[in-house]
Design a protein around this motif. Sequence first.
Motif, PDB file in Angstrom:
ATOM      1  N   PHE A 408     -28.005 -26.842   8.224  1.00 27.48           N
ATOM      2  CA  PHE A 408     -26.731 -27.536   8.421  1.00 27.48           C
ATOM      3  C   PHE A 408     -25.586 -26.525   8.209  1.00 27.48           C
ATOM      4  CE2 PHE A 408     -24.215 -31.528   6.710  1.00 27.48           C
ATOM      5  CZ  PHE A 408     -23.225 -31.301   7.669  1.00 27.48           C
ATOM      6  N   GLY A 409     -25.682 -25.779   7.119  1.00 25.90           N
ATOM      7  CA  GLY A 409     -24.660 -24.770   6.814  1.00 25.90           C
ATOM      8  C   GLY A 409     -24.535 -23.753   7.934  1.00 25.90           C
ATOM      9  N   SER A 410     -25.669 -23.269   8.431  1.00 21.84           N
ATOM     10  CA  SER A 410     -25.639 -22.279   9.516  1.00 21.84           C
ATOM     11  C   SER A 410     -24.971 -22.865  10.751  1.00 21.84           C
ATOM     12  CB  SER A 410     -27.049 -21.819   9.869  1.00 21.84           C
ATOM     13  OG  SER A 410     -27.629 -21.210   8.739  1.00 21.84           O
ATOM     14  N   ASP A 411     -25.274 -24.140  11.027  1.00 21.33           N
ATOM     15  CA  ASP A 411     -24.648 -24.780  12.188  1.00 21.33           C
ATOM     16  C   ASP A 411     -23.135 -24.856  12.020  1.00 21.33           C
ATOM     17  OD1 ASP A 411     -26.939 -25.063  13.564  1.00 21.33           O
ATOM     18  OD2 ASP A 411     -27.147 -27.240  13.312  1.00 21.33           O
ATOM     19  N   ILE A 412     -22.692 -25.142  10.812  1.00 26.45           N
ATOM     20  CA  ILE A 412     -21.242 -25.201  10.563  1.00 26.45           C
ATOM     21  C   ILE A 412     -20.620 -23.830  10.843  1.00 26.45           C
ATOM     22  CG2 ILE A 412     -19.451 -25.459   8.799  1.00 26.45           C
ATOM     23  CD1 ILE A 412     -21.191 -27.585   7.459  1.00 26.45           C
ATOM     24  N   LEU A 413     -21.277 -22.794  10.359  1.00 24.99           N
ATOM     25  CA  LEU A 413     -20.697 -21.457  10.537  1.00 24.99           C
ATOM     26  C   LEU A 413     -20.710 -21.035  12.009  1.00 24.99           C
ATOM     27  CD1 LEU A 413     -21.977 -19.617   7.355  1.00 24.99           C
ATOM     28  CD2 LEU A 413     -19.820 -20.806   7.740  1.00 24.99           C
ATOM     29  N   ARG A 414     -21.766 -21.418  12.714  1.00 30.24           N
ATOM     30  CA  ARG A 414     -21.794 -21.123  14.160  1.00 30.24           C
ATOM     31  C   ARG A 414     -20.630 -21.821  14.851  1.00 30.24           C
ATOM     32  NH1 ARG A 414     -27.419 -22.110  13.560  1.00 30.24           N
ATOM     33  NH2 ARG A 414     -28.449 -20.082  13.421  1.00 30.24           N
ATOM     34  N   LEU A 415     -20.376 -23.038  14.412  1.00 26.69           N
ATOM     35  CA  LEU A 415     -19.265 -23.800  14.983  1.00 26.69           C
ATOM     36  C   LEU A 415     -17.932 -23.090  14.706  1.00 26.69           C
ATOM     37  CD1 LEU A 415     -18.033 -26.398  16.230  1.00 26.69           C
ATOM     38  CD2 LEU A 415     -18.253 -27.483  13.980  1.00 26.69           C
ATOM     39  N   CYS A 416     -17.783 -22.589  13.502  1.00 29.18           N
ATOM     40  CA  CYS A 416     -16.547 -21.860  13.162  1.00 29.18           C
ATOM     41  C   CYS A 416     -16.325 -20.699  14.128  1.00 29.18           C
ATOM     42  CB  CYS A 416     -16.594 -21.322  11.731  1.00 29.18           C
ATOM     43  SG  CYS A 416     -16.524 -22.610  10.484  1.00 29.18           S
ATOM     44  N   VAL A 417     -17.396 -19.956  14.384  1.00 31.58           N
ATOM     45  CA  VAL A 417     -17.277 -18.812  15.293  1.00 31.58           C
ATOM     46  C   VAL A 417     -16.963 -19.293  16.709  1.00 31.58           C
ATOM     47  CG1 VAL A 417     -18.506 -16.847  16.308  1.00 31.58           C
ATOM     48  CG2 VAL A 417     -18.797 -17.380  13.878  1.00 31.58           C
ATOM     49  N   GLU A 418     -17.643 -20.374  17.106  1.00 29.00           N
ATOM     50  CA  GLU A 418     -17.461 -20.915  18.454  1.00 29.00           C
ATOM     51  C   GLU A 418     -15.998 -21.285  18.731  1.00 29.00           C
ATOM     52  OE1 GLU A 418     -20.127 -24.279  19.212  1.00 29.00           O
ATOM     53  OE2 GLU A 418     -18.528 -25.133  20.465  1.00 29.00           O
ATOM     54  N   VAL A 419     -15.311 -21.820  17.724  1.00 27.96           N
ATOM     55  CA  VAL A 419     -13.923 -22.241  17.956  1.00 27.96           C
ATOM     56  C   VAL A 419     -12.926 -21.103  17.680  1.00 27.96           C
ATOM     57  CG1 VAL A 419     -14.448 -24.664  17.469  1.00 27.96           C
ATOM     58  CG2 VAL A 419     -13.539 -23.211  15.632  1.00 27.96           C
ATOM     59  N   GLY A 420     -13.420 -19.889  17.511  1.00 29.41           N
ATOM     60  CA  GLY A 420     -12.512 -18.750  17.357  1.00 29.41           C
ATOM     61  C   GLY A 420     -12.344 -18.292  15.922  1.00 29.41           C
ATOM     62  N   GLY A 421     -13.169 -18.799  15.033  1.00 34.11           N
ATOM     63  CA  GLY A 421     -13.058 -18.424  13.622  1.00 34.11           C
ATOM     64  C   GLY A 421     -14.117 -17.426  13.213  1.00 34.11           C
ATOM     65  N   VAL A 422     -14.399 -17.370  11.922  1.00 34.34           N
ATOM     66  CA  VAL A 422     -15.307 -16.362  11.382  1.00 34.34           C
ATOM     67  C   VAL A 422     -16.292 -16.978  10.385  1.00 34.34           C
ATOM     68  CG1 VAL A 422     -13.597 -14.536  11.713  1.00 34.34           C
ATOM     69  CG2 VAL A 422     -13.737 -15.687   9.496  1.00 34.34           C
ATOM     70  N   LEU A 423     -17.341 -16.207  10.074  1.00 37.62           N
ATOM     71  CA  LEU A 423     -18.426 -16.715   9.229  1.00 37.62           C
ATOM     72  C   LEU A 423     -18.036 -16.881   7.774  1.00 37.62           C
ATOM     73  CD1 LEU A 423     -21.314 -14.391  10.505  1.00 37.62           C
ATOM     74  CD2 LEU A 423     -21.036 -16.838  10.987  1.00 37.62           C
ATOM     75  N   THR A 424     -17.153 -16.008   7.301  1.00 33.58           N
ATOM     76  CA  THR A 424     -16.799 -16.099   5.890  1.00 33.58           C
ATOM     77  C   THR A 424     -15.354 -15.685   5.662  1.00 33.58           C
ATOM     78  OG1 THR A 424     -17.251 -15.264   3.649  1.00 33.58           O
ATOM     79  CG2 THR A 424     -18.031 -13.890   5.458  1.00 33.58           C
ATOM     80  N   GLY A 425     -14.646 -16.532   4.941  1.00 35.99           N
ATOM     81  CA  GLY A 425     -13.232 -16.296   4.691  1.00 35.99           C
ATOM     82  C   GLY A 425     -12.983 -15.555   3.399  1.00 35.99           C
ATOM     83  N   GLU A 426     -13.841 -15.774   2.392  1.00 32.16           N
ATOM     84  CA  GLU A 426     -13.594 -15.113   1.113  1.00 32.16           C
ATOM     85  C   GLU A 426     -14.836 -14.918   0.262  1.00 32.16           C
ATOM     86  OE1 GLU A 426     -10.636 -17.613  -0.764  1.00 32.16           O
ATOM     87  OE2 GLU A 426     -12.067 -19.205  -1.196  1.00 32.16           O
ATOM     88  N   HIS A 427     -15.949 -15.542   0.592  1.00 31.98           N
ATOM     89  CA  HIS A 427     -17.125 -15.427  -0.281  1.00 31.98           C
ATOM     90  C   HIS A 427     -18.035 -14.259   0.066  1.00 31.98           C
ATOM     91  CE1 HIS A 427     -16.737 -19.993  -1.384  1.00 31.98           C
ATOM     92  NE2 HIS A 427     -15.784 -19.249  -1.894  1.00 31.98           N
ATOM     93  N   GLY A 428     -17.840 -13.683   1.224  1.00 35.26           N
ATOM     94  CA  GLY A 428     -18.638 -12.523   1.595  1.00 35.26           C
ATOM     95  C   GLY A 428     -19.901 -12.893   2.351  1.00 35.26           C
ATOM     96  N   VAL A 429     -20.496 -11.890   2.974  1.00 38.24           N
ATOM     97  CA  VAL A 429     -21.698 -12.095   3.780  1.00 38.24           C
ATOM     98  C   VAL A 429     -22.925 -12.111   2.880  1.00 38.24           C
ATOM     99  CG1 VAL A 429     -23.115 -11.123   5.632  1.00 38.24           C
ATOM    100  CG2 VAL A 429     -20.616 -11.012   5.784  1.00 38.24           C
ATOM    101  N   GLY A 430     -23.037 -11.095   2.031  1.00 46.49           N
ATOM    102  CA  GLY A 430     -24.152 -11.015   1.081  1.00 46.49           C
ATOM    103  C   GLY A 430     -25.493 -11.138   1.764  1.00 46.49           C
ATOM    104  N   VAL A 431     -26.406 -11.872   1.120  1.00 47.17           N
ATOM    105  CA  VAL A 431     -27.680 -12.168   1.775  1.00 47.17           C
ATOM    106  C   VAL A 431     -27.546 -13.456   2.570  1.00 47.17           C
ATOM    107  CG1 VAL A 431     -29.203 -11.002   0.152  1.00 47.17           C
ATOM    108  CG2 VAL A 431     -28.567 -13.347  -0.312  1.00 47.17           C
ATOM    109  N   GLU A 432     -26.642 -14.319   2.112  1.00 43.70           N
ATOM    110  CA  GLU A 432     -26.554 -15.664   2.654  1.00 43.70           C
ATOM    111  C   GLU A 432     -26.253 -15.698   4.156  1.00 43.70           C
ATOM    112  OE1 GLU A 432     -23.039 -17.668   1.815  1.00 43.70           O
ATOM    113  OE2 GLU A 432     -23.903 -19.666   1.831  1.00 43.70           O
ATOM    114  N   LYS A 433     -25.229 -14.947   4.568  1.00 40.75           N
ATOM    115  CA  LYS A 433     -24.815 -15.018   5.968  1.00 40.75           C
ATOM    116  C   LYS A 433     -25.280 -13.804   6.770  1.00 40.75           C
ATOM    117  CE  LYS A 433     -21.579 -16.430   3.683  1.00 40.75           C
ATOM    118  NZ  LYS A 433     -20.503 -16.865   2.846  1.00 40.75           N
TER     119      LYS A 433
END
Lengths: 495, 415
Positions: A408-433
């Motif tokens: 679910f989380g991954s789908d949300i982030l894909r959606l963010c990118v799809e609408v012109g946004g980015v995967l992470t605003g302040e928490h970082g990529v780390g292992v998670e993203k």
Amino acid sequence: MQMPKPDEATIARRSDLVAAFRDFLPDAHVIVDEATLKAFESDGLTAYRQPPMIAVLPETTEEVSRILKLCRDWGVKVVPRGSGTSLSGGALPLADGVLLGLGKFNRVLEIDYDNRTATVQPGVTNLAITQAVEGEGFYYAPDPSSQIACSIGGNVAENSGGVHCLKYGLTTNNILGIEMVTIDGEILRIGGKHLDAEGYDLLGIMTGSEGLLGVVTEVTVRILRKPETVRALLVGFPTVEQGGDCVGRIIGAGIIPAGMEMMDRPAIHAAEAFCHAGYPLDVESILIIELDGPEAEVDHLTEVVSGICTACGAVSVRVSETEAERMNFWAGRKAAFPAVGRISPDYYCMDGTIPRRQLPLVLKRMSEMSEKYGLGVANVFHAGDGNLHPLILYDANAPGELERAEEFGSDILRLCVEVGGVLTGEHGVGVEKRDLMPEMFTEVDLNQQQRLKCAFDPDGLLNPGKVFPTLHRCAELGRMHIHRGQMPFPDLPRF
Amino acid sequence: MSGQDFKPGSEEHLAEVLAHAIAAEQPLELIGRGSKRGFGRAMQTAGLLDLSGFSGIRMYEPDELVMSAGPATPLAEIEAALAAENQELAFEPPHMGHLQANAVTDGSIGGVFACNLAGPRRFRAGSARDHLLGFRGVSGRGEIFKSGGRVVKNVTGYDLCKLMCGSFGTLAAMTEVTFKVLPRAEKIWTVLAFGLSAEQAVQAMADAAGSPHDVSGLCHLPTEVAARSAVDFISGAGASVTAIRLEGPAPSVTHRATALKTMLAAVEGARPQGIEELHTHRSITFWREVRDVSPLLDGETVAGNPLWRLSVTPTDGARTMTGILDQVPGRGLMDWAGGQLWLALEPGAEDGGVDCIRSTMDGGHATLIRGAADLRARIPVFQPQPAPLAALTKRIKDGFDPRGVLNPGRMVEGV
Ligand SMILES: Cc1cc2nc3c(=O)[nH]c(=O)nc-3n(C[C@H](O)[C@H](O)[C@H](O)COP(=O)(O)OP(=O)(O)OC[C@H]3O[C@@H](n4cnc5c(N)ncnc54)[C@H](O)[C@@H]3O)c2cc1C
């Protein structure tokens, strides 16, 4: 999530390595017993756990330098760690790696009010910087919600933000200099009390580099004079769209509030049940808008902003009359995570950013996904700069729910990118993203980023397994494919 | 050295041009609009890479505070589009066309980012580097790549936008820049204190910067520089001028101006000869002058007259400026509360004053912004770095432009 395969040969040399560290570090600062190592096994992203092979707790830059040089000579991986509050698994240890804890670097070194700077060690907490200067009426602006715990070194590594970064910027806009140690053990000073770099902006590159480029051992931050007056508005809207629209109109009117936060119905209800902040419960969204500055300005803007809110269809507008009331407005927002923790056994905090005007669409698609995955979601949102924090509600003990929450989380982030946004605003990529990076970047983009990594850490020993989905050897990345022959575009305009 | 000049019309053409340059080992000089060709070390490039084809505003959403443009878009065009929506580039990039001997053109937005330029509001609002959100470009490997995005909150991967800012075209040829824009203030006033010495001015500016009055400009013009201002109040002062800018909604600005004047009148041991205020129209003219350092240049366009920009610890500004001008003849002004010094030196000194400048400074950096080509070939235009940093810089360059086809040597030899 696959981490790099532990190197058995390294693990076999563990006791030699411990002895080598104890050559120059007190025994107690080289941690080998399982129980203590377990304390470092995860950061704020607790779904991933892995105790390190060894943990070292240096006290001086010289010690950091010797540790890194030793690790480089022995080919051992290193994971730096501040306070371990990362929400992306940036400080997740490695089974064959050394965890380098910076907790002992906890001194404020110098405060210079005339130049408005504070120089501190990296283990100093974000809040402690403000506490050190507030007696003279100053503060350090970036204020992550984790500010009582997170370290300034971690803030630099993650380029952390907070509710006030709409007006005052992120970490990267508020630091002036660092001292850092490279994997070669070289001690570098970048910046200072002056502005800008004499060459490439290495300070800018180090900020947000997630512990992959070097270890920060000192930070000089910019401190600001506290505003004379601070006031907050608590505004309720009958729909989420109206709240979102209002944010755009306030900014469109030329006003940049100190902070502008939004919460949706599930988040409002969870927060209200948790801390009785007095939030309206009959609305679909609330905005908390903070205005700061000289009293004359705050008075003026309060009036203008209230007017805009009413025009946008707000059903309630409350203006804080006292400092206690203002803090109360914030209490619910600041406690949103633990509050959601009370209504659900577990929650998973996402961190995408979107162009603000896409908010209604994104919220609608998110509620469709919520239905699809059968998992609830509550939204808190740095509305002013489009940074979403959907909190996905799940139960780790229910079979399959963690995996569903992650999808679910991954789908949300894909959606963010799809609408012109980015995967992470302040928490970082780390292992998670990490494995979602190709959603935003091509292989060429990612390889170019890794070439920067190669300039700092050619053997890939610093925090490997984070940020990049595929690790390439630097030699391979350095290769060039040269097309010799004719000029391929003979029709190109020349002059 | 002779070679070809190129003017690609698309990103793909640009990639092909660079692939060719790499294969032919032909280094190129990148130009957008050419206003800053005299900035940086004198280069030995075989040909020109004219990027003027990448021009025009591609996206502007005022309520999202974001704009995207081709890097060669004239700065003036960007500023006009923003002004129409009552917005601006908060970092106030200087216009540098007038520094050129033949005053070719005014600059491009890409040049502003590539050189990381910022004006008087820098100490509060950040520099160009704090406003670039994303870019596309072609590396010296001939590969099209991008970084960042169009939103302010973004920590996805390394922040290559920061690296591009201030890299002077040595890492990639940009084809698109996306940046943050901000609302313009409703009212702009300037409080002036006359007759302070440089030392006293630095203290007064530190006090103002540390006050709750939210100042957005802090500069000091010695008497002979103030005399060259186009603003009558300032040129007619017959004294040094310390200027403090206040911006914001009208009621706030008037309130703060009163508070600041009271504060300045009480500066201990530094009683100003007078305190005045400039209202919006004159304020705009004055800060534009400071931004473009025009009072220092006195209308002259002699490229042989070295112009230096120093970034120092603000409280060390007065000592540094006076110390240098005591040894080499010239004029100077202090901006950024003393943190930025502009020095226009008299021609004559063999080394353009470099030794004196860098040995008088205690930290920070000095850059020769304008100077004759032979001077720029002879002395380090940018502040030399300690060996480990210089080596790191070289390794970064090699990762982006291993064959050195993009502006080689513009910043330092070998980079
Ligand atoms: C409840 C909660 C709320 C939060 N709210 C926010 C928020 O509002 N905004 C926000 O931006 N973040 C927030 N965070 C995330 C987190 O607090 C930040 O990312 C913080 O900056 C991490 O600091 P830390 O000291 O805990 O770093 P750690 O978790 O220890 O490490 C984070 C990363 O930094 C690296 N690192 C740490 N120290 C150094 C160093 N000295 N040199 C080099 N690399 C280093 C590590 O290797 C790792 O990759 C929140 C976290 C929690 C748990």
